[in-house]
Design a protein around this motif. Structure first.
Motif, PDB file in Angstrom:
ATOM      1  N   VAL A   1      -7.510  81.314  82.803  1.00 45.40           N
ATOM      2  CA  VAL A   1      -8.317  80.254  83.414  1.00 45.40           C
ATOM      3  C   VAL A   1      -8.345  80.379  84.938  1.00 45.40           C
ATOM      4  O   VAL A   1      -8.959  79.574  85.620  1.00 45.40           O
ATOM      5  N   GLY A   2      -7.641  81.381  85.450  1.00 42.94           N
ATOM      6  CA  GLY A   2      -7.648  81.609  86.894  1.00 42.94           C
ATOM      7  C   GLY A   2      -6.801  80.608  87.649  1.00 42.94           C
ATOM      8  O   GLY A   2      -7.111  80.218  88.775  1.00 42.94           O
ATOM      9  N   ALA A   3      -5.695  80.167  87.015  1.00 37.58           N
ATOM     10  CA  ALA A   3      -4.848  79.155  87.658  1.00 37.58           C
ATOM     11  C   ALA A   3      -3.846  79.781  88.620  1.00 37.58           C
ATOM     12  O   ALA A   3      -2.902  79.113  89.052  1.00 37.58           O
ATOM     13  N   GLY A   4      -4.026  81.031  88.884  1.00 38.68           N
ATOM     14  CA  GLY A   4      -3.177  81.666  89.885  1.00 38.68           C
ATOM     15  C   GLY A   4      -1.935  82.278  89.282  1.00 38.68           C
ATOM     16  O   GLY A   4      -1.776  82.371  88.081  1.00 38.68           O
ATOM     17  N   ASN A   5      -1.044  82.673  90.174  1.00 37.11           N
ATOM     18  CA  ASN A   5       0.165  83.376  89.791  1.00 37.11           C
ATOM     19  C   ASN A   5       1.253  82.351  89.472  1.00 37.11           C
ATOM     20  O   ASN A   5       1.663  81.606  90.347  1.00 37.11           O
ATOM     21  N   PRO A   6       1.722  82.276  88.219  1.00 38.94           N
ATOM     22  CA  PRO A   6       2.661  81.206  87.894  1.00 38.94           C
ATOM     23  C   PRO A   6       4.011  81.349  88.589  1.00 38.94           C
ATOM     24  O   PRO A   6       4.601  82.413  88.581  1.00 38.94           O
ATOM     25  N   GLY A   7       4.449  80.269  89.189  1.00 34.50           N
ATOM     26  CA  GLY A   7       5.770  80.225  89.792  1.00 34.50           C
ATOM     27  C   GLY A   7       6.782  79.734  88.771  1.00 34.50           C
ATOM     28  O   GLY A   7       6.448  79.487  87.608  1.00 34.50           O
ATOM     29  N   PRO A   8       8.041  79.539  89.199  1.00 34.94           N
ATOM     30  CA  PRO A   8       9.099  79.191  88.244  1.00 34.94           C
ATOM     31  C   PRO A   8       8.887  77.840  87.551  1.00 34.94           C
ATOM     32  O   PRO A   8       9.270  77.678  86.405  1.00 34.94           O
ATOM     33  N   ARG A   9       8.254  76.861  88.224  1.00 35.12           N
ATOM     34  CA  ARG A   9       8.088  75.555  87.584  1.00 35.12           C
ATOM     35  C   ARG A   9       7.070  75.653  86.433  1.00 35.12           C
ATOM     36  O   ARG A   9       7.265  75.079  85.370  1.00 35.12           O
TER      37      ARG A   9
END
Ligand SMILES: Cc1ncc(C[n+]2csc(CCOP(=O)(O)OP(=O)(O)O)c2C)c(N)n1
Length: 514
Positions: A452-460
């Motif tokens: 969905v193009g939500a970006g690069n997932p971080g730890p949260r």
């Protein structure tokens, strides 16, 4: 005869002889009536999501409704997600929902709620009985509504005083409307398309991917050279050796677009216009290529089987001409657990005439091809997208088909929505072998985060998609519910465990550590 007793007689006379239940005070007269009158198989479930999912599985395998027994608005509310799935699968279900006595509702006591409001979105028919004499006839109407094509959910609200009130009347189920036939001109027009030179896909849906319609599809393909495919998610699809092999539209949009790209015409029989499960930025909702004409030959509520027979006739298709899938199983896998080795194990060992309940999500992407040449079996999927259907649906399918092995392919995250179904399987000694795929993550959502193009997932974000803190122990859980279970972490053990599960006449669970 009180109202509750009239309802039990009405249900039995209307062919409804299984009731998945989770009762409360307001349903006690119905419970007593079920006890007093012989003939209804009552199956207790420990959460209403199990009740409704089991009713769905039962309906898919028998073609007829089971009753549910639910406790007022909250009980119905708990059942809602799997009622949504049942609605999308077009499964007939008769919900019986207890309610306060009619004169008590005004006092707004703790369990008072808008039951009809909760039932509305999933029900084609909702009615609250007003007195004991109406309960039987109302129940009969509910059965007819549930049975109306293509299969619907009917919700009968049963106030306690209508259940205990006297002078109940047994209802007679009104005639169920016949399925509407497809117009002969439309059959002829479809036959012309199939005989023409445009590349055509016959896309099958509701009630068209099993038994005679499937046979007709094979004959039509042989006569005209068209391709045959099924929707991505099917309520019940028959496949395996000796049948026409039917692929499904893949879930990932890029793959679906690729598969449908060659077609200039798509004929729908019981299927909807191909559409992506979700919208994604810069990706189409509709999956047919530009310029492709999509034609509905038969809508799900129409006579799809009749349409297929007429179409076979119109194109001059001949019996015994379909290209049938030969028996072909993959080799029994050895070595580590991988998505490929799990798929091979299932393909190598799937028993004849199994009912496969597939809620394997990302682990199962290879299951369909490796089982294509297994002995004949049925394949049941979640058409509503509300996860947590697998274990309940397997439970209901096993109640429906006591002589068949049910194989439940369950992803661990989805399995955690309704694990209580295992207790019902143990209690009823249902012949279900469950494989739980313990990847300890909401794996699909990791991909979706990127899609969905939500970006690069971080730890949260990552933490919201992982299930390993702590990891759940399915073997202990299953044993706690009274089911034999074991954990496997390599393909050899998986095969041996699967064979043990198949050999057991009752429920068995295998946690497959990925
Ligand atoms: C009722 C409901 N809640 C949430 C979701 C969103 N959802 C879709 S897939 C998924 C996770 C599936 O995880 P799992 O069953 O473990 O399969 P995996 O992706 O790991 O293969 C979730 C939470 C849903 N579809 N339905």
């Amino acid at each position: 005869m009180n109202g509750a007793e009239s309802l039990v007689h009405t249900l039995l006379q209307g062919g409804v002889d299984v009731c998945f239940t989770n009762p409360g005070t307001s349903e006690m007269h119905f419970v007593a009536a079920l006890d007093k009158i012989d003939g209804m198989r009552c199956v207790l479930c420990l959460f209403e999501g199990v009740v409704s999912g089991a009713a769905d599985g039962y309906a898919r395998m028998t073609g007829k409704p089971a009753a549910t027994l639910l406790h007022l608005g909250p009980g119905l509310g708990n059942a809602l997600a799997n009622l949504h799935n049942a609605k999308k699968a077009r499964s007939p279900v008769v919900n019986v929902v207890g309610e306060h006595a009619t004169y008590h509702i005004q006092y707004n006591t703790p369990l008072t709620s808008d039951i009809a409001g909760i039932a509305g979105p999933v029900s084609a028919w909702v009615k609250a009985s007003q007195d004991a004499q109406s309960v039987g006839p109302d129940g009969a109407e509910a059965i007819a509504a549930a049975r109306t094509a293509p299969g619907q959910i009917a919700t009968l609200i049963l106030p306690a005083n209508t259940a205990w009130g006297e002078d109940g009347v047994i209802g007679t189920v009104p005639a169920v409307p016949e399925r509407e036939s497809v117009d002969a001109n439309e059959i002829d027009a479809a036959a012309e398309i199939l005989k023409g030179d445009k590349r055509t896909l016959l896309l099958l849906g509701a009630g068209a991917v099993f038994e005679e319609p499937l046979e007709h599809a094979g004959m039509i393909a042989a006569a005209t050279g068209c391709d045959v495919m099924a929707e991505g998610m099917n309520s019940r699809l028959q496949r395996g050796a000796g049948r026409l092999a039917v692929n499904r539209i893949p879930y990932p949009v890029p793959q679906a677009l690729e598969v449908l790209k060659p077609y200039e015409r798509i004929l729908l029989v019981g299927a909807g216009r191909p559409a992506a499960f979700f919208a994604y930025p810069n990706s189409p909702s509709l999956l047919a290529p530009e310029g492709c004409e999509v034609i509905t030959l038969a809508a799900p509520e129409q006579d799809c089987a009749g349409a297929m027979a007429a179409l076979a006739d119109a194109v001059g298709a001949k019996p015994n001409t379909a290209a049938l899938q030969p028996l072909a199983r993959p080799d029994r896998p050895t070595g580590p657990i991988t998505l490929e080795s799990i798929a091979a194990a299932i393909g190598a060992l799937l028993p004849e005439n199994a009912v496969v309940v597939d809620e394997s999500i990302t682990t199962g992407r290879n299951f369909y091809p490796t089982t294509a040449g297994a002995p004949p079996h049925d394949w049941l999927q979640n058409r509503g997208g509300s996860i947590g259907l697998g274990l309940p649906m397997a439970t209901g399918a096993a109640v429906a088909c006591p002589d068949r092995k049910v194989i439940c392919l369950e992803s661990d995250g989805s399995g955690m929505y309704n694990p209580q179904a295992l207790w019902t399987q143990a209690r009823e000694n249902l012949d279900v072998t469950t494989l739980v795929f313990a990847n300890r993550a909401y794996n699909i959502l990791k991909g979706e985060l990127a899609n969905v193009g939500a970006g690069n997932p971080g730890p949260r974000a990552h933490d919201m998609l992982t299930l390993d803190r702590p990891a759940f122990d399915w073997v202990s859980l299953a044993k706690g519910f009274g089911i034999e279970a074991e954990l496997v972490d390599n393909a050899d053990d998986l095969c041996r465990a699967f064979e043990r599960g198949i050999a057991v006449d009752g429920p068995y669970l295998i946690e497959v550590l990925i």
